[in-house]
Design a protein around this motif. Structure first.
Motif, short mmCIF file in Angstrom:
data_model
loop_
_atom_site.label_atom_id
_atom_site.label_comp_id
_atom_site.label_asym_id
_atom_site.label_seq_id
_atom_site.Cartn_x
_atom_site.Cartn_y
_atom_site.Cartn_z
N LYS A 221 0.83 -1.21 0.00
CA LYS A 221 0.00 0.00 0.00
C LYS A 221 0.87 1.26 0.00
N TYR A 222 1.86 1.31 0.88
CA TYR A 222 2.74 2.48 0.95
C TYR A 222 3.58 2.62 -0.32
N LEU A 223 4.06 1.52 -0.85
CA LEU A 223 4.86 1.56 -2.08
C LEU A 223 4.02 2.06 -3.26
N GLN A 224 2.81 1.54 -3.40
CA GLN A 224 1.95 1.97 -4.51
C GLN A 224 1.54 3.43 -4.36
N ASN A 225 1.32 3.88 -3.14
CA ASN A 225 1.00 5.29 -2.92
C ASN A 225 2.16 6.19 -3.34
N GLN A 226 3.37 5.65 -3.32
CA GLN A 226 4.56 6.39 -3.75
C GLN A 226 4.75 6.29 -5.27
N GLY A 227 3.88 5.51 -5.93
CA GLY A 227 3.95 5.39 -7.39
C GLY A 227 4.85 4.26 -7.87
N LEU A 228 5.22 3.35 -6.97
CA LEU A 228 6.10 2.24 -7.32
C LEU A 228 5.31 1.02 -7.76
N THR A 229 5.88 0.25 -8.66
CA THR A 229 5.30 -1.01 -9.11
C THR A 229 5.74 -2.10 -8.15
N VAL A 230 4.77 -2.86 -7.64
CA VAL A 230 5.05 -3.91 -6.65
C VAL A 230 4.71 -5.27 -7.25
N SER A 231 5.65 -6.18 -7.14
CA SER A 231 5.45 -7.54 -7.62
C SER A 231 4.34 -8.22 -6.83
N ASP A 232 3.59 -9.09 -7.51
CA ASP A 232 2.59 -9.91 -6.82
C ASP A 232 3.27 -11.01 -6.00
N ALA A 233 4.50 -11.35 -6.37
CA ALA A 233 5.25 -12.38 -5.65
C ALA A 233 5.83 -11.77 -4.37
N GLU A 234 5.74 -12.50 -3.29
CA GLU A 234 6.31 -12.06 -2.02
C GLU A 234 6.90 -13.26 -1.30
N TYR A 235 7.80 -12.98 -0.36
CA TYR A 235 8.33 -14.04 0.50
C TYR A 235 8.09 -13.64 1.95
N HIS A 236 7.53 -14.56 2.70
CA HIS A 236 7.29 -14.33 4.13
C HIS A 236 7.61 -15.59 4.90
N CYS A 237 8.24 -15.42 6.04
CA CYS A 237 8.46 -16.55 6.94
C CYS A 237 8.35 -16.09 8.38
N PRO A 238 8.14 -17.03 9.29
CA PRO A 238 8.07 -16.66 10.71
C PRO A 238 9.40 -16.12 11.20
N GLY A 239 9.29 -15.24 12.16
CA GLY A 239 10.47 -14.70 12.81
C GLY A 239 10.35 -14.90 14.31
N HIS A 240 11.45 -15.09 14.98
CA HIS A 240 11.46 -15.30 16.42
C HIS A 240 11.23 -13.99 17.16
N TYR A 241 10.35 -14.01 18.11
CA TYR A 241 10.12 -12.85 18.98
C TYR A 241 9.72 -13.36 20.36
N MET A 242 10.52 -13.05 21.34
CA MET A 242 10.31 -13.48 22.72
C MET A 242 10.16 -15.00 22.76
N ILE A 243 8.98 -15.50 23.12
CA ILE A 243 8.80 -16.95 23.18
C ILE A 243 8.16 -17.52 21.91
N LEU A 244 7.76 -16.66 21.02
CA LEU A 244 7.09 -17.09 19.79
C LEU A 244 8.10 -17.46 18.71
N ARG A 245 7.82 -18.52 17.99
CA ARG A 245 8.58 -18.93 16.79
C ARG A 245 10.09 -19.08 17.07
N LYS A 246 10.42 -19.69 18.18
CA LYS A 246 11.82 -19.87 18.58
C LYS A 246 12.61 -20.55 17.45
N GLY A 247 13.78 -20.01 17.15
CA GLY A 247 14.64 -20.59 16.13
C GLY A 247 14.31 -20.19 14.70
N ARG A 248 13.34 -19.33 14.52
CA ARG A 248 12.97 -18.90 13.16
C ARG A 248 13.51 -17.51 12.90
N PRO A 249 13.85 -17.17 11.70
CA PRO A 249 13.92 -18.04 10.55
C PRO A 249 15.03 -19.07 10.70
N ASN A 250 14.73 -20.30 10.26
CA ASN A 250 15.68 -21.39 10.37
C ASN A 250 16.33 -21.68 9.01
#
Length: 141
Positions: free
Chosen positions: A91-120
């Protein structure tokens, strides 16, 4: 072809994925505070979700991006929650007039006790494969 990888990471999770993407492009990932030079075919831009939004520093960074110098932005993210930062970042990128790929990469990240060891190691390997597929698709165009 000019490829850049920029990231915003408080915990190091997004940096780990940024480094994996950059490795496939044969470059170094850099924090958003490191300015880009010249025209860019692909900008891999990464962040985490902080309190269910992207950080204000990343929002400010996006405002500095010149659409005339960036052909396409590919978003990647990490988060302790399941949801990716793609839609908010897009949303922010498109509001700036940038072309955004439909492809994305997302993975869990470790925070406190959540998702320990991620990204692995598997997350890093998947990020490398993702970057390779994006780069190969550019060569095919």
């Amino acid at each position: 072809m000019n490829i850049e990888v920029r990231y915003y990471s408080k915990s190091g999770n997004t940096k780990k994925i940024a480094d994996a993407l950059a490795k496939q492009a044969g470059i170094s990932a850099k924090p958003i505070h490191d300015p880009m030079q010249g025209k860019v075919d692909i900008l891999f831009l990464g962040t985490g979700l902080y309190a269910f939004d992207i950080d204000p520093e990343l929002k400010e960074y996006i405002l500095t991006l010149n659409p005339a110098n960036i052909k396409k932005v590919v978003v990647f993210s990490t988060a302790a929650i399941v949801k990716s930062a793609y839609e908010k970042t897009k949303k922010y990128l498109q509001n700036q007039g940038l072309t955004v790929s439909d492809a994305e990469y997302h993975c869990p990240g470790h925070y406190m006790i959540l998702r320990k060891g991620r990204p692995n190691a598997d997350d890093v390997k998947c990020a490398e494969q993702f970057a390779k597929s994006i780069i190969n698709s550019l060569h095919a165009d």
